[in-house]
Structure formats: structure tokens, C-alpha cells
Design a protein around this motif. Sequence first.
Motif, PDB file in Angstrom:
ATOM      1  N   GLN A   1      25.654  36.527  26.751  1.00  0.00           N
ATOM      2  CA  GLN A   1      24.936  37.714  27.220  1.00  0.00           C
ATOM      3  C   GLN A   1      25.375  38.981  26.487  1.00  0.00           C
ATOM      4  O   GLN A   1      24.658  39.966  26.451  1.00  0.00           O
ATOM      5  N   TYR A   2      26.553  38.954  25.879  1.00  0.00           N
ATOM      6  CA  TYR A   2      27.073  40.124  25.191  1.00  0.00           C
ATOM      7  C   TYR A   2      26.556  40.262  23.762  1.00  0.00           C
ATOM      8  O   TYR A   2      26.848  41.254  23.102  1.00  0.00           O
ATOM      9  N   LEU A   3      25.805  39.290  23.296  1.00  0.00           N
ATOM     10  CA  LEU A   3      25.220  39.382  21.960  1.00  0.00           C
ATOM     11  C   LEU A   3      23.900  40.131  22.035  1.00  0.00           C
ATOM     12  O   LEU A   3      23.005  39.757  22.789  1.00  0.00           O
ATOM     13  N   GLY A   4      23.779  41.170  21.247  1.00  0.00           N
ATOM     14  CA  GLY A   4      22.521  41.901  21.194  1.00  0.00           C
ATOM     15  C   GLY A   4      21.417  41.029  20.626  1.00  0.00           C
ATOM     16  O   GLY A   4      21.672  40.097  19.850  1.00  0.00           O
ATOM     17  N   LEU A   5      20.194  41.345  20.994  1.00  0.00           N
ATOM     18  CA  LEU A   5      19.059  40.559  20.502  1.00  0.00           C
ATOM     19  C   LEU A   5      18.952  40.602  18.983  1.00  0.00           C
ATOM     20  O   LEU A   5      18.595  39.604  18.364  1.00  0.00           O
ATOM     21  N   GLY A   6      19.264  41.748  18.397  1.00  0.00           N
ATOM     22  CA  GLY A   6      19.210  41.855  16.935  1.00  0.00           C
ATOM     23  C   GLY A   6      20.140  40.864  16.267  1.00  0.00           C
ATOM     24  O   GLY A   6      19.765  40.201  15.301  1.00  0.00           O
TER      25      GLY A   6
ATOM     26  N   GLY B   1      23.766  48.751  22.340  1.00  0.00           N
ATOM     27  CA  GLY B   1      23.225  49.659  23.343  1.00  0.00           C
ATOM     28  C   GLY B   1      23.460  49.205  24.775  1.00  0.00           C
ATOM     29  O   GLY B   1      22.885  49.766  25.702  1.00  0.00           O
ATOM     30  N   HIS B   2      24.308  48.209  24.943  1.00  0.00           N
ATOM     31  CA  HIS B   2      24.591  47.681  26.276  1.00  0.00           C
ATOM     32  C   HIS B   2      26.094  47.467  26.438  1.00  0.00           C
ATOM     33  O   HIS B   2      26.835  47.423  25.464  1.00  0.00           O
TER      34      HIS B   2
END
Length: 115
Positions: A32-37, A90-91
Amino acid sequence: MNVKDLLKYTYGFVPIVAGLDKFTNILTDWSQYLGLGLQNILPFDASTFMMIVGIIEIIAGILVLVKTKIGAIIVTAWLVLIALTLIFSGHYFDVAVRDLVMAIGAFALYKILKD
């Protein structure tokens, strides 16, 4: 126990535990800590990437325990990179701040051994 040993065992065992948990996700779902990019450019799924991260963390923790000075600086850099990744996604700014604080502790261990 002196401060040096307390930091050594903390920054040795915590990365090992976190690394092992990348294979079980008992503490959290690490992907969950991996950004979508980042997920979109990986040649494999997020859970595989996190297992690779887990292996790196286990090695870093072992290095702190056996070659403390080198291990401490590696863990410092690793924690800063994780924090930057979270900031750029961003999260999870709260986790990024905690990782930066932990990086300062790992750097303090390095400095204690250097001086």
C-alpha cells in the motif's frame, strides 16, 4: 546497556523484522505504500517488489549488527530514500516523517562510532 548498544540493536533488529514482514504482511500490507506511478513502472507486482525490499532490509539489519558503522550509514540512507518515496507519492506523510526521525537515529549511531 549503553546508548551505542541500544541504537545498534534497535537499528539491527527493526529492519530485520520489517524485512521479514514483507513476506507475511502481518504488521501491514506493505504494498500500500507504493505510489501508483512506481507500481506502473515495475516489471512485476507490488508484493514481489516488497519482498525484494524485505531482503534488502534484512541485509541492512544484519550489517548493523556485524559491521555497525557501515550498516548504520546504509540504514540512514535507506530510511531517507523510503521517506522521499512516500513524500513524492503524495501519501503517508506521517510515515515519511517517522522514517526521517528514524534516519536521524541511525545517523546518530554512525556518528557515535565515527567520533
